[in-house]
Design a protein around this motif. Structure first.
Motif, short mmCIF file in Angstrom:
data_model
loop_
_atom_site.label_atom_id
_atom_site.label_comp_id
_atom_site.label_asym_id
_atom_site.label_seq_id
_atom_site.Cartn_x
_atom_site.Cartn_y
_atom_site.Cartn_z
N GLY A 115 0.83 -1.19 0.00
CA GLY A 115 0.00 0.00 0.00
C GLY A 115 0.86 1.25 0.00
N GLN A 116 0.25 2.38 0.27
CA GLN A 116 1.00 3.64 0.25
C GLN A 116 1.72 3.90 1.56
N GLY A 117 1.37 3.14 2.59
CA GLY A 117 1.99 3.33 3.89
C GLY A 117 1.39 4.49 4.66
N THR A 118 1.73 4.57 5.93
CA THR A 118 1.29 5.67 6.77
C THR A 118 2.48 6.14 7.60
N GLN A 119 2.70 7.44 7.63
CA GLN A 119 3.88 8.03 8.27
C GLN A 119 3.68 8.19 9.76
N VAL A 120 4.65 7.72 10.51
CA VAL A 120 4.67 7.92 11.96
C VAL A 120 5.90 8.76 12.29
N SER A 121 5.68 9.87 12.97
CA SER A 121 6.77 10.74 13.39
C SER A 121 6.69 10.90 14.90
N VAL A 122 7.85 10.83 15.54
CA VAL A 122 7.89 10.90 17.00
C VAL A 122 8.88 11.98 17.40
#
Length: 124
Positions: A115-122
């Protein structure tokens, strides 16, 4: 062609939580439920790595770096899997992808398209 749609990513502070979702619209439920699924993570510093897996009968595994913090689950009635991520750390940042996976005897490998993925930023 099987389509996977990830969602739920975002920007959080270290120590906070996120719940990622992955849906497989258009995939017959009888096929979805028979397949093992997984979450992968890709960051600029690393190649795409396997984070957690869940078998068709609900057996779960995860990589050591997320054990005790991340939980994978699935809802076959919704053709979906989830990743509950607690106590997020800066090193958890990246693009998260779900995938159908199969174990041919040497560990899981992804099958089908991404899929297109989902961004996780911490932020720390």
């Amino acid at each position: 062609q099987v389509q996977l749609v990830e969602s739920g990513g975002g920007l959080v502070q270290a120590g906070e939580s996120l719940r990622l979702s992955c849906a497989a619209p258009g995939t017959p439920g009888s096929i979805f439920s028979r397949n093992d699924m997984a979450w992968y993570r890709q960051s600029p510093e690393k190649s795409r790595e396997l984070i957690a897996t869940i078998s068709s009968d609900g057996i779960k595994n995860s990589t050591d770096s997320v054990k005790g913090r991340f939980t994978i689950s699935r809802d076959n009635a919704k053709n979906a899997i989830y990743l509950q991520m607690n106590n997020l750390k800066s090193e958890d940042a990246g693009v998260y992808y779900c995938a159908f996976v199969r174990d041919y005897g040497l560990g899981y490998v992804p099958i089908g398209s991404w899929g297109q993925g989902t961004q996780v930023s911490v932020s720390s």
